[in-house]
Design a protein around this motif. Structure first.
Motif, PDB file in Angstrom:
ATOM      1  N   ILE A  89      13.408   5.350 -18.433  1.00 32.25           N
ATOM      2  CA  ILE A  89      13.868   6.720 -18.599  1.00 32.25           C
ATOM      3  C   ILE A  89      12.701   7.663 -18.338  1.00 32.25           C
ATOM      4  O   ILE A  89      11.638   7.540 -18.959  1.00 32.25           O
ATOM      5  CB  ILE A  89      14.418   6.954 -20.020  1.00 32.25           C
ATOM      6  CG1 ILE A  89      15.596   6.017 -20.296  1.00 32.25           C
ATOM      7  CG2 ILE A  89      14.845   8.408 -20.199  1.00 32.25           C
ATOM      8  CD1 ILE A  89      16.126   6.115 -21.719  1.00 32.25           C
ATOM      9  N   PHE A  90      12.899   8.613 -17.409  1.00 30.31           N
ATOM     10  CA  PHE A  90      11.903   9.642 -17.132  1.00 30.31           C
ATOM     11  C   PHE A  90      12.464  10.976 -17.632  1.00 30.31           C
ATOM     12  O   PHE A  90      13.363  11.537 -17.029  1.00 30.31           O
ATOM     13  CB  PHE A  90      11.626   9.741 -15.637  1.00 30.31           C
ATOM     14  CG  PHE A  90      10.720   8.681 -15.114  1.00 30.31           C
ATOM     15  CD1 PHE A  90      10.394   8.624 -13.784  1.00 30.31           C
ATOM     16  CD2 PHE A  90      10.168   7.715 -15.955  1.00 30.31           C
ATOM     17  CE1 PHE A  90       9.551   7.648 -13.282  1.00 30.31           C
ATOM     18  CE2 PHE A  90       9.334   6.744 -15.473  1.00 30.31           C
ATOM     19  CZ  PHE A  90       9.027   6.697 -14.128  1.00 30.31           C
ATOM     20  N   ASN A  91      11.942  11.447 -18.736  1.00 27.93           N
ATOM     21  CA  ASN A  91      12.476  12.677 -19.314  1.00 27.93           C
ATOM     22  C   ASN A  91      11.908  13.935 -18.673  1.00 27.93           C
ATOM     23  O   ASN A  91      12.441  15.014 -18.864  1.00 27.93           O
ATOM     24  CB  ASN A  91      12.187  12.720 -20.822  1.00 27.93           C
ATOM     25  CG  ASN A  91      12.940  11.640 -21.570  1.00 27.93           C
ATOM     26  OD1 ASN A  91      14.082  11.353 -21.249  1.00 27.93           O
ATOM     27  ND2 ASN A  91      12.298  11.041 -22.563  1.00 27.93           N
ATOM     28  N   GLN A 135       8.654   6.255  -8.106  1.00 31.57           N
ATOM     29  CA  GLN A 135       7.802   6.337  -9.292  1.00 31.57           C
ATOM     30  C   GLN A 135       7.874   5.042 -10.092  1.00 31.57           C
ATOM     31  O   GLN A 135       6.852   4.502 -10.522  1.00 31.57           O
ATOM     32  CB  GLN A 135       8.268   7.508 -10.178  1.00 31.57           C
ATOM     33  CG  GLN A 135       7.846   8.872  -9.683  1.00 31.57           C
ATOM     34  CD  GLN A 135       6.459   9.226 -10.183  1.00 31.57           C
ATOM     35  OE1 GLN A 135       5.519   8.471 -10.006  1.00 31.57           O
ATOM     36  NE2 GLN A 135       6.326  10.386 -10.801  1.00 31.57           N
ATOM     37  N   ILE A 136       9.088   4.559 -10.310  1.00 29.48           N
ATOM     38  CA  ILE A 136       9.284   3.336 -11.089  1.00 29.48           C
ATOM     39  C   ILE A 136       8.667   2.142 -10.364  1.00 29.48           C
ATOM     40  O   ILE A 136       7.969   1.315 -10.957  1.00 29.48           O
ATOM     41  CB  ILE A 136      10.777   3.106 -11.366  1.00 29.48           C
ATOM     42  CG1 ILE A 136      11.327   4.225 -12.259  1.00 29.48           C
ATOM     43  CG2 ILE A 136      11.009   1.758 -12.024  1.00 29.48           C
ATOM     44  CD1 ILE A 136      12.832   4.218 -12.391  1.00 29.48           C
ATOM     45  N   LEU A 137       8.923   2.037  -9.058  1.00 29.28           N
ATOM     46  CA  LEU A 137       8.409   0.899  -8.290  1.00 29.28           C
ATOM     47  C   LEU A 137       6.888   0.894  -8.239  1.00 29.28           C
ATOM     48  O   LEU A 137       6.260  -0.162  -8.308  1.00 29.28           O
ATOM     49  CB  LEU A 137       8.984   0.923  -6.872  1.00 29.28           C
ATOM     50  CG  LEU A 137      10.470   0.608  -6.728  1.00 29.28           C
ATOM     51  CD1 LEU A 137      10.916   0.795  -5.287  1.00 29.28           C
ATOM     52  CD2 LEU A 137      10.780  -0.812  -7.193  1.00 29.28           C
ATOM     53  N   SER A 138       6.284   2.075  -8.110  1.00 31.02           N
ATOM     54  CA  SER A 138       4.830   2.151  -7.940  1.00 31.02           C
ATOM     55  C   SER A 138       4.071   1.573  -9.123  1.00 31.02           C
ATOM     56  O   SER A 138       2.956   1.073  -8.966  1.00 31.02           O
ATOM     57  CB  SER A 138       4.408   3.604  -7.697  1.00 31.02           C
ATOM     58  OG  SER A 138       4.637   4.378  -8.856  1.00 31.02           O
ATOM     59  N   ILE A 139       4.653   1.651 -10.325  1.00 30.66           N
ATOM     60  CA  ILE A 139       3.963   1.148 -11.519  1.00 30.66           C
ATOM     61  C   ILE A 139       4.531  -0.198 -11.977  1.00 30.66           C
ATOM     62  O   ILE A 139       4.133  -0.702 -13.032  1.00 30.66           O
ATOM     63  CB  ILE A 139       4.063   2.165 -12.674  1.00 30.66           C
ATOM     64  CG1 ILE A 139       5.534   2.448 -13.030  1.00 30.66           C
ATOM     65  CG2 ILE A 139       3.349   3.459 -12.321  1.00 30.66           C
ATOM     66  CD1 ILE A 139       5.723   3.368 -14.222  1.00 30.66           C
ATOM     67  N   GLY A 197       0.810  -1.213   0.000  1.00 26.37           N
ATOM     68  CA  GLY A 197       0.000   0.000   0.000  1.00 26.37           C
ATOM     69  C   GLY A 197       0.841   1.260   0.000  1.00 26.37           C
ATOM     70  O   GLY A 197       0.504   2.244  -0.663  1.00 26.37           O
ATOM     71  N   GLN A 198       1.961   1.255   0.745  1.00 27.06           N
ATOM     72  CA  GLN A 198       2.847   2.414   0.774  1.00 27.06           C
ATOM     73  C   GLN A 198       3.488   2.648  -0.591  1.00 27.06           C
ATOM     74  O   GLN A 198       3.540   3.778  -1.083  1.00 27.06           O
ATOM     75  CB  GLN A 198       3.945   2.217   1.834  1.00 27.06           C
ATOM     76  CG  GLN A 198       3.475   2.253   3.273  1.00 27.06           C
ATOM     77  CD  GLN A 198       3.188   3.664   3.760  1.00 27.06           C
ATOM     78  OE1 GLN A 198       3.528   4.651   3.129  1.00 27.06           O
ATOM     79  NE2 GLN A 198       2.533   3.762   4.905  1.00 27.06           N
ATOM     80  N   LEU A 199       3.980   1.579  -1.202  1.00 25.88           N
ATOM     81  CA  LEU A 199       4.703   1.705  -2.463  1.00 25.88           C
ATOM     82  C   LEU A 199       3.778   2.013  -3.644  1.00 25.88           C
ATOM     83  O   LEU A 199       4.213   2.604  -4.637  1.00 25.88           O
ATOM     84  CB  LEU A 199       5.485   0.424  -2.745  1.00 25.88           C
ATOM     85  CG  LEU A 199       6.667   0.147  -1.807  1.00 25.88           C
ATOM     86  CD1 LEU A 199       7.171  -1.272  -1.981  1.00 25.88           C
ATOM     87  CD2 LEU A 199       7.799   1.146  -2.065  1.00 25.88           C
ATOM     88  N   SER A 200       2.524   1.596  -3.546  1.00 26.78           N
ATOM     89  CA  SER A 200       1.586   1.840  -4.649  1.00 26.78           C
ATOM     90  C   SER A 200       0.679   3.036  -4.389  1.00 26.78           C
ATOM     91  O   SER A 200      -0.275   3.270  -5.133  1.00 26.78           O
ATOM     92  CB  SER A 200       0.733   0.583  -4.898  1.00 26.78           C
ATOM     93  OG  SER A 200       0.014   0.211  -3.734  1.00 26.78           O
TER      94      SER A 200
END
Length: 403
Positions: free
Chosen positions: A370-372, A350-354, A48-51
């Motif tokens: 990559i997050f531009n 951000q990466i982990l949540s998705i 729940g925390q990570l998402s």
């Protein structure tokens, strides 16, 4: 060949389950439990925390959506219903999760030990943050006549940039009352704001062979013992003083340093009290500047982990959720250190949540994503994250968060 391992499972593999089970046995956490164990509860709360789940119902809906993969995520075979998780948060001893949070903080501090100032010894900043609560929903957390709240008091390792200790009280408790819960380490430096100008506790730090730096209140009563005539730029006063008030003199009978410093950047004058007589006045001022890191840690924690909206209304549930948030933060710090990631915490989460239910190697996940549109990508995870420059960039981009 790599297969059948979800990102969430790879992430929680960094947790020491043996140590967690020791705390479960210590507090008899799995007594009469058949299916939903304390370990399942911890992972569900971390999920729940990570998402970024907003409520308990929101978390249950997310878990139900992954019902087919629930066992492989480490959440047990049986369906997790709202009543089961709510009852576990209400009845299971919060000290299981609190002690494990202390263990995670110790491990993160050990792994991330660095030196940002040329001063030997650990440097800690101690401060608190108030988390407002609805008094009608949380009647045990009375703050004012129509307001409720709790305070999280955190001892922050400013070099490792992770918390080293924390405690939770109701918001009505004064900040200085939490100082007695700290275990002081010899030859370490403790940095406080002026709310912690409590001479009884400061003298306790002095007697343990530690050093403190604290802002002075304006009504301090003292007398000069000796002073320096030649001082570096922006140092207005550097003297050794003794207290003259009847009660304060009894609480702190020895002399200490009194330093007045002018900060050109903020056009403000600061007054510091310290027993570190071996440091220069500029070193004392630089130490106090590092106290800002704990303020930015509170801001980051409130924005990106769930400690403002709680998934239970009891004191036990609130403390469990705060503990799990600290565990999650330390887990990310440990993963960053062990994998030597050159990304910010914001981007990692951000990466982990998705990607929690993806079957991708963690290394590939961070190397190939990559997050531009994230402006602070050039900053590593914690180094530089809490600088004034990077924090301003962070605040400008935080509105893009998917939650």
């Amino acid at each position: 060949m790599f297969q059948d391992k979800y990102v969430f499972v790879q992430l929680t593999a960094f947790l020491n389950r043996t140590q967690f089970n020791n705390y479960v046995r210590k507090y008899d956490g799995n007594r009469y439990v058949k299916h939903f164990t304390c370990w399942n509860q911890l992972l569900a709360m971390m999920f729940g925390q990570l998402s970024y789940r907003e409520s308990l119902r929101d978390l249950i809906v997310a878990l139900e959506a992954h019902r087919a993969t629930q066992y492989h995520l480490g959440l047990g075979r049986n369906t997790i219903v709202k009543a089961t998780l709510a009852y576990a948060n209400q009845t299971r001893d919060y000290r299981i999760f609190e002690d494990f949070a202390f263990y995670m903080m110790k491990e993160a501090c050990k792994k991330r030990e660095t030196s940002i100032l040329n001063i030997p010894g650990k440097k800690y900043a101690f401060d608190s943050t108030t988390i407002p609560l609805c008094l009608a929903t949380f009647p045990w957390a009375k703050f004012r006549s129509k307001k409720g709240g709790v305070k999280a008091h955190v001892l922050y390792d400013v070099e490792a940039q992770v918390p080293a200790f924390y405690t939770v009280t109701t918001a009505s408790k004064h900040d200085s009352t939490a100082m007695s819960s700290i275990t002081y380490e010899p030859n370490s430096y403790y940095i406080f704001d002026r709310a912690y100008d409590t001479f009884k506790e400061l003298y306790k730090i002095h007697l343990t062979g530690s050093y403190y730096v604290v802002r002075s209140k304006t009504n301090l009563k003292y007398k000069m013992v000796k002073w320096k005539r030649r001082m570096p730029m922006n140092v207005l006063t550097d003297a050794e003083v003794k207290l003259t008030g009847y009660l304060s003199e009894k609480k702190y009978p020895e002399s200490f340093r009194f330093i007045r410093y002018y900060d050109e950047e903020d056009d403000r004058e600061f007054t510091f009290l310290t027993n570190a007589k071996h440091l220069s006045a500029l070193d004392v001022a630089n130490l106090y500047k590092k106290r800002w890191l704990v303020e930015l840690f509170f801001k980051w924690l409130k924005q990106h982990l769930k400690i403002k909206r709680f998934w239970g209304t009891t004191k036990n549930a609130v403390r469990i959720q705060i503990s799990v948030a600290i565990i999650t933060y330390c887990l990310v710090a440990i993963v960053h250190h062990d994998m030597q990631l050159k990304r910010s915490t914001y981007e990692v989460l951000q990466i982990l949540s998705i990607s929690l239910t993806d079957k991708t190697r963690l290394r590939d996940l961070f190397d190939k994503t990559i997050f531009n549109d994230v402006k602070e990508l050039d900053y590593p995870l914690f180094k530089g994250l809490f600088d004034r420059v990077s924090s301003s960039l962070f605040l400008k981009t935080s509105w893009k968060h998917p939650c």
